[in-house]
Design a protein around this motif. Structure first.
Motif, PDB file in Angstrom:
ATOM      1  N   CYS A   2       0.807  -1.222   0.000  1.00 23.80           N
ATOM      2  CA  CYS A   2       0.000   0.000   0.000  1.00 23.80           C
ATOM      3  C   CYS A   2       0.837   1.267   0.000  1.00 23.80           C
ATOM      4  N   GLY A   3       2.088   1.191   0.446  1.00 18.83           N
ATOM      5  CA  GLY A   3       2.969   2.356   0.416  1.00 18.83           C
ATOM      6  C   GLY A   3       2.759   3.343   1.551  1.00 18.83           C
TER       7      GLY A   3
ATOM      8  N   CYS B 195      -2.986   7.629   4.185  1.00 19.79           N
ATOM      9  CA  CYS B 195      -1.909   7.328   3.248  1.00 19.79           C
ATOM     10  C   CYS B 195      -1.045   8.533   2.930  1.00 19.79           C
ATOM     11  N   THR B 196      -1.477   9.726   3.358  1.00 19.96           N
ATOM     12  CA  THR B 196      -0.832  10.973   2.918  1.00 19.96           C
ATOM     13  C   THR B 196       0.660  11.047   3.266  1.00 19.96           C
ATOM     14  N   PRO B 197       1.110  10.692   4.475  1.00 22.90           N
ATOM     15  CA  PRO B 197       2.559  10.756   4.745  1.00 22.90           C
ATOM     16  C   PRO B 197       3.370   9.920   3.761  1.00 22.90           C
TER      17      PRO B 197
ATOM     18  N   ILE C  97      -1.157   3.434  -2.502  1.00 23.85           N
ATOM     19  CA  ILE C  97      -2.597   3.263  -2.666  1.00 23.85           C
ATOM     20  C   ILE C  97      -3.360   4.273  -1.803  1.00 23.85           C
ATOM     21  N   CYS C  98      -4.372   4.885  -2.400  1.00 25.58           N
ATOM     22  CA  CYS C  98      -5.280   5.762  -1.649  1.00 25.58           C
ATOM     23  C   CYS C  98      -6.664   5.119  -1.691  1.00 25.58           C
TER      24      CYS C  98
ATOM     25  N   ILE D 172      -4.106  14.246  -5.872  1.00 24.88           N
ATOM     26  CA  ILE D 172      -2.697  13.949  -5.595  1.00 24.88           C
ATOM     27  C   ILE D 172      -1.845  14.263  -6.827  1.00 24.88           C
ATOM     28  N   VAL D 173      -2.325  13.862  -7.988  1.00 25.66           N
ATOM     29  CA  VAL D 173      -1.589  14.139  -9.223  1.00 25.66           C
ATOM     30  C   VAL D 173      -1.475  15.645  -9.442  1.00 25.66           C
ATOM     31  N   ALA D 174      -2.568  16.367  -9.183  1.00 16.68           N
ATOM     32  CA  ALA D 174      -2.546  17.828  -9.357  1.00 16.68           C
ATOM     33  C   ALA D 174      -1.519  18.460  -8.420  1.00 16.68           C
ATOM     34  N   ALA D 175      -1.439  17.983  -7.194  1.00 17.14           N
ATOM     35  CA  ALA D 175      -0.467  18.531  -6.227  1.00 17.14           C
ATOM     36  C   ALA D 175       0.962  18.291  -6.711  1.00 17.14           C
TER      37      ALA D 175
END
Length: 221
Positions: A97-98, A154-156, A200-201, A209-212
């Motif tokens: 999941c990362g 999952c953000t960190p 994974i989110c 996330i991609v935009a950031a």
């Protein structure tokens, strides 16, 4: 002339002869088996071995930290349990999941799959080490601006992975979708999604996330 009761006419063995032979064979083998069992060493396995500990030094978020850890301790558990750095999350605990992604000597890794003793002497950066005091890392600020998280679990790992991923792009490392294996191609959205596919989110916040990440990449994507 005495008539044989053990051999059948024509020299064939009788049932009595076979039974007598088998009995004699068992009588000879039995002591040998006992001796072999007594001489065999007791069965051992790695599970029987006592735990061992090792003293290691990590530079975590710029600070040297000495740890006395069980050699079986993962880097993730050392960070969370020994150093109380709980920003790195334990998600699947199988590297799928990362959520546990950290940077080891600048390279992103899944901390749940790596033993702490393997990183003795290395520099480890967690989500807690990206900000400079009150100043957020550009990716942290971009995730907030773009609402790149919902539950945030999952953000960190996503942010640490993005930091490592952008370093890989700057170093010219290609990805699975790069047109050339000699160098990194144009940094587009397809590249971002491929390079971040190990994170994974479960809230499916991928567009944000991609935009950031695109914001921080500076228009290269």
């Amino acid at each position: 002339m005495r008539k044989s009761t053990e051999n059948a006419p024509g020299g064939d063995l009788t049932r009595r002869t076979v039974l007598k032979g088998a009995t004699a064979l068992v009588a000879v083998q039995a002591p040998m088996q006992v001796d072999a069992q007594q001489a065999a060493p007791p069965a051992t396995s790695s599970m029987d071995a006592p735990p061992s500990r090792l003293r290691i030094r990590l530079t975590v978020n710029g600070q040297p930290r000495d740890l006395d850890v069980d050699t079986r301790t993962t880097l993730l558990d050392a960070l969370r349990e020994n150093l109380q750095l709980t920003g790195s999350k334990k998600g699947c605990d199988h590297g799928q999941c990362g959520a546990c992604t950290v940077l080891a000597d600048g390279r992103r890794i899944n901390a749940c799959l790596s033993l702490a003793v393997m990183h003795d002497g290395q520099s480890v950066t967690t989500i807690e080490g990206l900000a400079r005091g009150e100043q957020l890392h550009p990716l942290q600020a971009a995730f907030i601006k773009r609402d790149g998280f919902q539950c945030g679990y999952c953000t960190p790992g996503q942010i640490c992975s993005a930091v490592g991923m952008l370093s890989e792009v700057r170093a010219g490392m290609p990805s699975h979708v790069s047109a050339s294996l000699e160098r990194a191609g144009p940094f587009n959205e397809e590249e971002i999604r491929e390079r971040m596919s190990g994170n994974i989110c479960r809230c499916s916040c991928y567009p944000n996330i991609v935009a950031a990440i695109k914001d921080v990449a500076g228009g290269a994507a």
